[in-house]
Design a protein around this motif. Structure first.
Motif, short mmCIF file in Angstrom:
data_model
loop_
_atom_site.label_atom_id
_atom_site.label_comp_id
_atom_site.label_asym_id
_atom_site.label_seq_id
_atom_site.Cartn_x
_atom_site.Cartn_y
_atom_site.Cartn_z
N VAL A 8 -46.75 -26.45 -2.10
CA VAL A 8 -46.06 -27.58 -3.01
C VAL A 8 -46.05 -28.69 -2.94
O VAL A 8 -46.04 -29.73 -3.34
CB VAL A 8 -45.43 -27.44 -1.18
CG1 VAL A 8 -43.71 -28.77 -1.87
CG2 VAL A 8 -43.99 -25.86 -1.95
N TYR A 9 -47.30 -29.27 -2.09
CA TYR A 9 -48.09 -30.90 -1.74
C TYR A 9 -48.73 -31.07 -3.25
O TYR A 9 -48.69 -31.81 -3.55
CB TYR A 9 -48.94 -30.94 -1.02
CG TYR A 9 -49.79 -31.65 -1.22
CD1 TYR A 9 -49.16 -33.24 -0.41
CD2 TYR A 9 -51.32 -32.02 -1.88
CE1 TYR A 9 -49.54 -34.89 -0.78
CE2 TYR A 9 -51.55 -33.23 -1.61
CZ TYR A 9 -51.16 -34.60 -1.28
OH TYR A 9 -51.94 -35.69 -1.01
N LYS A 13 -47.45 -33.58 -5.87
CA LYS A 13 -48.43 -34.81 -6.42
C LYS A 13 -48.59 -34.95 -8.35
O LYS A 13 -48.87 -35.83 -9.16
CB LYS A 13 -50.12 -34.66 -6.01
CG LYS A 13 -50.41 -35.34 -4.92
CD LYS A 13 -50.19 -36.51 -4.61
CE LYS A 13 -51.58 -36.98 -4.73
NZ LYS A 13 -50.94 -38.60 -4.47
N TRP A 14 -48.83 -33.86 -8.69
CA TRP A 14 -49.07 -33.69 -10.35
C TRP A 14 -47.44 -34.16 -10.52
O TRP A 14 -47.85 -34.70 -11.21
CB TRP A 14 -48.83 -31.88 -10.45
CG TRP A 14 -49.06 -31.80 -12.49
CD1 TRP A 14 -50.09 -32.08 -12.82
CD2 TRP A 14 -48.19 -31.14 -12.79
NE1 TRP A 14 -49.92 -31.55 -14.48
CE2 TRP A 14 -47.98 -31.14 -13.97
CE3 TRP A 14 -47.20 -30.89 -12.40
CZ2 TRP A 14 -47.40 -30.57 -15.65
CZ3 TRP A 14 -45.91 -30.17 -13.86
CH2 TRP A 14 -46.73 -30.09 -14.77
N LEU A 21 -43.82 -41.69 -10.99
CA LEU A 21 -43.36 -42.20 -9.76
C LEU A 21 -43.98 -41.39 -8.62
O LEU A 21 -44.80 -40.53 -8.73
CB LEU A 21 -41.81 -41.03 -10.09
CG LEU A 21 -40.67 -41.23 -10.35
CD1 LEU A 21 -40.04 -39.97 -9.99
CD2 LEU A 21 -40.46 -42.28 -10.02
N THR A 22 -43.92 -41.80 -7.52
CA THR A 22 -45.36 -42.06 -6.58
C THR A 22 -44.86 -40.44 -5.59
O THR A 22 -43.65 -39.98 -6.23
CB THR A 22 -44.62 -42.98 -5.45
OG1 THR A 22 -43.07 -43.03 -4.70
CG2 THR A 22 -44.74 -44.23 -5.39
N TYR A 23 -45.22 -40.48 -5.18
CA TYR A 23 -45.46 -38.93 -4.62
C TYR A 23 -44.02 -38.59 -3.66
O TYR A 23 -43.21 -37.90 -3.82
CB TYR A 23 -46.51 -38.73 -3.08
CG TYR A 23 -46.45 -36.80 -2.75
CD1 TYR A 23 -45.94 -36.06 -2.87
CD2 TYR A 23 -45.78 -38.06 -1.23
CE1 TYR A 23 -46.40 -34.77 -1.93
CE2 TYR A 23 -45.87 -36.47 -0.42
CZ TYR A 23 -45.89 -35.26 -1.08
OH TYR A 23 -45.56 -34.46 0.05
N GLU A 71 -39.00 -46.62 -5.01
CA GLU A 71 -39.55 -46.59 -4.14
C GLU A 71 -39.38 -46.58 -2.61
O GLU A 71 -39.87 -46.54 -1.79
CB GLU A 71 -40.51 -47.24 -4.79
CG GLU A 71 -42.15 -47.08 -4.29
CD GLU A 71 -43.02 -48.21 -4.84
OE1 GLU A 71 -44.29 -47.50 -4.71
OE2 GLU A 71 -42.65 -48.50 -5.79
N LYS A 72 -38.82 -47.92 -2.57
CA LYS A 72 -39.05 -48.32 -0.86
C LYS A 72 -38.10 -47.58 -0.01
O LYS A 72 -38.86 -46.65 1.10
CB LYS A 72 -38.89 -50.03 -0.87
CG LYS A 72 -38.61 -50.27 0.90
CD LYS A 72 -37.70 -51.81 0.83
CE LYS A 72 -38.24 -52.65 2.21
NZ LYS A 72 -37.86 -53.71 2.66
#
Length: 124
Positions: A8-9, A13-14, A21-23, A71-72
């Motif tokens: 899943v991680y 990440k992919w 986008l960020t993780y 993002e924040k």
């Protein structure tokens, strides 16, 4: 459980790498938007209430447009989620185990039940 967590991680990440986008953003989009939308979609089919799904999507779009810095926001919500998952140490689950139970096993079980219920109602 470690293997499921890693799959899943790495998948999230992919997705973050190919989407830009960020993780944290991908994680929040998947677990707080996509999964609930899928649940609401199936529930709305079961209840024959399209307005439920439409209302939920409108709510999500409203929230996305109201948030000035997604993002924040995603990082803050992700950190809260990590704290929540870490709180399961009180019942003997570490972060990885809690993540798999709360974020994979429970949603998969709910999804399977909703799909079964939907198929059963559709047949009748």
């Amino acid at each position: 459980m470690d293997h499921i967590f890693q799959v899943v991680y790495k998948t999230l990440k992919w997705i973050s790498e190919i989407s830009g986008l960020t993780y944290h953003e991908v994680n929040i989009i998947v677990y707080y938007m996509v999964v609930p939308t899928l649940f609401i979609f199936l529930i709305s089919k079961i209840l024959k209430a399209k307005s439920l799904l439409i209302g939920f999507i409108i709510f999500q779009l409203f929230v996305v447009f109201v948030i000035p810095d997604f993002e924040k926001f995603a990082t803050t919500l992700f950190e809260g989620s990590v704290n929540f998952l870490n709180s399961f140490s009180q019942v003997g689950l570490n972060y990885v185990q809690a993540s798999v139970v709360i974020c994979v096993i429970i949603p998969t079980t709910i999804l399977a039940a909703l799909m079964y219920w939907n198929k059963k109602i559709t047949r009748n």
